[in-house]
Scaffold this motif. Structure first.
Motif, PDB file in Angstrom:
ATOM      1  N   ALA A 149      -2.118   1.416 -13.541  1.00  0.00           N
ATOM      2  CA  ALA A 149      -1.344   1.984 -13.181  1.00  0.00           C
ATOM      3  C   ALA A 149      -0.077   2.340 -14.536  1.00  0.00           C
ATOM      4  CB  ALA A 149      -1.372   1.299 -11.831  1.00  0.00           C
ATOM      5  N   VAL A 150      -0.059   0.861 -15.346  1.00  0.00           N
ATOM      6  CA  VAL A 150       1.338   0.894 -16.419  1.00  0.00           C
ATOM      7  C   VAL A 150       0.965   1.771 -17.226  1.00  0.00           C
ATOM      8  CG1 VAL A 150       2.572  -0.265 -18.115  1.00  0.00           C
ATOM      9  CG2 VAL A 150       1.962  -0.978 -15.500  1.00  0.00           C
ATOM     10  N   THR A 151      -0.692   1.971 -17.953  1.00  0.00           N
ATOM     11  CA  THR A 151      -0.481   2.436 -19.211  1.00  0.00           C
ATOM     12  C   THR A 151      -1.539   3.992 -18.980  1.00  0.00           C
ATOM     13  OG1 THR A 151      -2.873   1.032 -19.405  1.00  0.00           O
ATOM     14  CG2 THR A 151      -1.191   0.353 -20.364  1.00  0.00           C
ATOM     15  N   GLU A 152      -1.511   4.788 -17.754  1.00  0.00           N
ATOM     16  CA  GLU A 152      -2.294   5.687 -17.770  1.00  0.00           C
ATOM     17  C   GLU A 152      -1.352   6.986 -18.315  1.00  0.00           C
ATOM     18  OE1 GLU A 152      -3.271   6.372 -13.496  1.00  0.00           O
ATOM     19  OE2 GLU A 152      -5.558   5.721 -13.514  1.00  0.00           O
ATOM     20  N   GLY A 153      -0.548   6.380 -18.094  1.00  0.00           N
ATOM     21  CA  GLY A 153       0.799   7.812 -18.801  1.00  0.00           C
ATOM     22  C   GLY A 153       1.780   7.215 -19.423  1.00  0.00           C
ATOM     23  N   LYS A 154       2.457   7.317 -20.739  1.00  0.00           N
ATOM     24  CA  LYS A 154       3.519   6.527 -22.024  1.00  0.00           C
ATOM     25  C   LYS A 154       4.419   7.882 -21.650  1.00  0.00           C
ATOM     26  CE  LYS A 154       3.129   5.140 -25.916  1.00  0.00           C
ATOM     27  NZ  LYS A 154       3.776   6.191 -26.581  1.00  0.00           N
ATOM     28  N   ARG A 155       5.791   7.242 -21.520  1.00  0.00           N
ATOM     29  CA  ARG A 155       7.090   7.145 -21.529  1.00  0.00           C
ATOM     30  C   ARG A 155       6.755   8.275 -23.050  1.00  0.00           C
ATOM     31  NH1 ARG A 155      11.220   5.817 -17.973  1.00  0.00           N
ATOM     32  NH2 ARG A 155      12.211   6.605 -19.537  1.00  0.00           N
TER      33      ARG A 155
ATOM     34  N   ALA B  87      19.479 -17.432  -4.942  1.00  0.00           N
ATOM     35  CA  ALA B  87      20.176 -18.238  -5.853  1.00  0.00           C
ATOM     36  C   ALA B  87      19.745 -19.855  -4.754  1.00  0.00           C
ATOM     37  CB  ALA B  87      21.794 -18.876  -5.898  1.00  0.00           C
ATOM     38  N   GLN B  88      18.970 -20.794  -4.525  1.00  0.00           N
ATOM     39  CA  GLN B  88      18.415 -21.683  -4.459  1.00  0.00           C
ATOM     40  C   GLN B  88      17.560 -21.762  -3.280  1.00  0.00           C
ATOM     41  OE1 GLN B  88      20.611 -24.680  -5.305  1.00  0.00           O
ATOM     42  NE2 GLN B  88      21.677 -23.577  -6.599  1.00  0.00           N
ATOM     43  N   ASN B  89      18.055 -21.147  -1.540  1.00  0.00           N
ATOM     44  CA  ASN B  89      17.116 -21.095  -0.679  1.00  0.00           C
ATOM     45  C   ASN B  89      15.678 -20.710  -0.869  1.00  0.00           C
ATOM     46  OD1 ASN B  89      18.772 -23.013   0.414  1.00  0.00           O
ATOM     47  ND2 ASN B  89      19.907 -21.015   1.935  1.00  0.00           N
ATOM     48  N   SER B  90      14.842 -20.750  -0.534  1.00  0.00           N
ATOM     49  CA  SER B  90      13.699 -18.978   0.194  1.00  0.00           C
ATOM     50  C   SER B  90      14.107 -18.190  -0.419  1.00  0.00           C
ATOM     51  CB  SER B  90      13.143 -19.458   1.256  1.00  0.00           C
ATOM     52  OG  SER B  90      11.427 -18.583   1.535  1.00  0.00           O
ATOM     53  N   ILE B  91      13.847 -17.628  -1.195  1.00  0.00           N
ATOM     54  CA  ILE B  91      13.849 -15.883  -1.733  1.00  0.00           C
ATOM     55  C   ILE B  91      12.165 -15.063  -1.654  1.00  0.00           C
ATOM     56  CG2 ILE B  91      14.513 -14.686  -4.009  1.00  0.00           C
ATOM     57  CD1 ILE B  91      15.917 -17.212  -5.155  1.00  0.00           C
ATOM     58  N   SER B  92      12.854 -14.185  -1.094  1.00  0.00           N
ATOM     59  CA  SER B  92      11.786 -13.101  -0.846  1.00  0.00           C
ATOM     60  C   SER B  92      11.658 -12.100  -2.319  1.00  0.00           C
ATOM     61  CB  SER B  92      12.115 -12.374   0.322  1.00  0.00           C
ATOM     62  OG  SER B  92      11.093 -13.554   1.459  1.00  0.00           O
ATOM     63  N   LEU B  93      11.154 -11.839  -2.686  1.00  0.00           N
ATOM     64  CA  LEU B  93      11.008 -10.467  -3.882  1.00  0.00           C
ATOM     65  C   LEU B  93      10.483  -9.048  -3.229  1.00  0.00           C
ATOM     66  CD1 LEU B  93      12.042 -10.408  -6.870  1.00  0.00           C
ATOM     67  CD2 LEU B  93       9.652 -10.743  -7.489  1.00  0.00           C
ATOM     68  N   ILE B  94      11.606  -8.298  -3.726  1.00  0.00           N
ATOM     69  CA  ILE B  94      10.934  -6.930  -3.283  1.00  0.00           C
ATOM     70  C   ILE B  94      11.380  -5.995  -4.564  1.00  0.00           C
ATOM     71  CG2 ILE B  94      11.932  -4.662  -1.500  1.00  0.00           C
ATOM     72  CD1 ILE B  94      13.693  -6.765  -0.495  1.00  0.00           C
ATOM     73  N   TYR B  95      10.100  -5.321  -4.582  1.00  0.00           N
ATOM     74  CA  TYR B  95       9.395  -4.665  -6.072  1.00  0.00           C
ATOM     75  C   TYR B  95       8.746  -3.007  -4.887  1.00  0.00           C
ATOM     76  CZ  TYR B  95       5.370  -6.169  -5.865  1.00  0.00           C
ATOM     77  OH  TYR B  95       3.740  -7.070  -5.468  1.00  0.00           O
ATOM     78  N   CYS B  96       8.983  -2.278  -6.534  1.00  0.00           N
ATOM     79  CA  CYS B  96       7.973  -0.648  -5.842  1.00  0.00           C
ATOM     80  C   CYS B  96       6.787  -1.227  -7.066  1.00  0.00           C
ATOM     81  CB  CYS B  96       9.063  -0.229  -6.724  1.00  0.00           C
ATOM     82  SG  CYS B  96       8.528   1.491  -6.330  1.00  0.00           S
ATOM     83  N   GLU B  97       6.300  -0.719  -6.395  1.00  0.00           N
ATOM     84  CA  GLU B  97       4.582  -0.545  -6.969  1.00  0.00           C
ATOM     85  C   GLU B  97       4.531   0.243  -8.946  1.00  0.00           C
ATOM     86  OE1 GLU B  97       1.015  -0.061  -5.210  1.00  0.00           O
ATOM     87  OE2 GLU B  97       1.073  -1.750  -3.760  1.00  0.00           O
ATOM     88  N   PRO B  98       4.148   0.124  -9.768  1.00  0.00           N
ATOM     89  CA  PRO B  98       4.480   1.216 -10.787  1.00  0.00           C
ATOM     90  C   PRO B  98       3.611   2.405 -10.465  1.00  0.00           C
ATOM     91  CG  PRO B  98       2.138  -0.389 -11.046  1.00  0.00           C
ATOM     92  CD  PRO B  98       3.109  -1.112  -9.703  1.00  0.00           C
ATOM     93  N   ASN B  99       4.526   3.401 -11.087  1.00  0.00           N
ATOM     94  CA  ASN B  99       3.914   4.803 -11.315  1.00  0.00           C
ATOM     95  C   ASN B  99       3.521   5.321 -12.751  1.00  0.00           C
ATOM     96  OD1 ASN B  99       3.560   6.962  -9.874  1.00  0.00           O
ATOM     97  ND2 ASN B  99       5.928   7.121  -9.832  1.00  0.00           N
ATOM     98  N   ARG B 100       2.719   5.517 -12.672  1.00  0.00           N
ATOM     99  CA  ARG B 100       2.159   6.452 -14.438  1.00  0.00           C
ATOM    100  C   ARG B 100       3.666   5.765 -15.575  1.00  0.00           C
ATOM    101  NH1 ARG B 100       3.019  10.215 -11.009  1.00  0.00           N
ATOM    102  NH2 ARG B 100       4.162  11.100 -12.607  1.00  0.00           N
ATOM    103  N   ALA B 101       3.813   4.848 -15.642  1.00  0.00           N
ATOM    104  CA  ALA B 101       4.680   4.132 -16.438  1.00  0.00           C
ATOM    105  C   ALA B 101       5.681   4.700 -16.712  1.00  0.00           C
ATOM    106  CB  ALA B 101       4.394   4.848 -17.950  1.00  0.00           C
TER     107      ALA B 101
END
Length: 284
Positions: free
Chosen positions: A45-51, A114-128
């Motif tokens: 997904a990352v390398t299909e396109g190139k910046r 910080a410290q307590n239980s942490i949930s990470l939120i992120y966007c999936e890759p899109n053509r580099a």
């Protein structure tokens, strides 16, 4: 406008994160839910396109181990405009880790969790394209004075130029080392260090479940040499680049060889990567 998919993951339930860096921008993240599964899907997904402004033919992959024996106690970030440039992580046992490179003129660092239980939120890759969203959520946020947040040093990348990924780790208290090799099983791309206290750190470009690996237990010496490829002799526009070989010896197996540097296994290892080519130093 392309559709973007957001994911939420509890950090205590995963075993690691691979961050993809290109020039000074974070492109994507890959979550390792169990063990060290391959990043092939995210790679594609990352390398299909190139910046068009990319200085690297291939992104640098920075692996952040998250073993059950350690935990994140601080998570921060910084960026310029809509780009994420650097992520700051403080591990309870592995210590402070900087992923990326802070850019001149940026605003103050952002506190995420910080410290307590942490949930990470992120966007999936899109053509580099650059990672469009990276954040965190806590159902019960810890009481945290932002003014007292950790100060992460900004050493820059003076060894090999601006477009360089820099990482470091302590060699003290290490129980074993995993070496990540290039395809020829000769030159080193990166290292993962296992500490006696249960922490783990990586330096360099570690392609988990893609690169060939070798494990060395209880190393007492570190021996390394560099080799400048014939096609890259002299200046290449970014700085001096070298192929790197690293061996871990329980004895001085390279005594008398002027091209090898053999040192006791202690101190700080510093690792620079640019264009897939590394440079290393050990300070004692």
């Amino acid at each position: 406008m392309p559709i973007q998919r957001f994911n939420v993951v509890e950090l205590s339930e995963i075993r690691g994160i691979t961050f993809y860096l290109n020039t000074t921008v974070v492109l994507a993240v890959h979550i390792h839910c169990a063990g060290q599964e391959s990043t092939l899907w995210t790679d594609k997904a990352v390398t299909e396109g190139k910046r068009p402004d990319s200085a690297f033919a291939d992104p640098i992959r920075v692996y952040l181990p998250l073993p059950k024996s350690d935990r994140i106690t601080y998570l921060g970030a910084n960026g310029s405009g809509d780009r994420l440039n650097v992520i700051y992580v403080r591990m309870e046992k592995a210590g402070d880790i900087t992923i990326g490179q802070r850019q001149p003129g940026c605003l103050e660092d952002k506190f995420l969790a910080a410290q307590n239980s942490i949930s990470l939120i992120y966007c999936e890759p899109n053509r580099a394209e650059a990672l469009s969203f990276f954040g965190a959520y806590q159902a019960s946020p810890a009481t945290f004075d932002v003014a007292s947040r950790p100060i992460f040093p900004h050493p820059g990348a003076t060894q090999m130029g601006q477009y360089t990924y820099y990482s470091w780790a302590s060699l003290d208290g290490v129980s074993s080392v995993v070496i990540f090799y290039e395809d020829d099983f000769d030159f080193c791309r990166g290292l993962m260090l296992y500490y006696e206290n249960g922490g783990r750190r990586t330096v360099g470009d570690c392609r988990v479940q893609m690169d060939r690996q070798a494990t060395v237990d209880r190393p007492t010496r570190i021996c390394f040499r560099t080799k400048v490829p014939e096609s890259l002799m002299g200046e290449n526009g970014i700085g001096t680049v070298c192929k790197l070989r690293v061996e871990f010896e329980h004895h001085n197996g390279h005594e008398g060889d002027e091209f090898w540097h053999c040192l006791p296994f202690r101190g700080i290892i510093r690792f620079w990567s640019a264009l897939g080519l590394p440079w290393v130093s050990v300070e004692q």
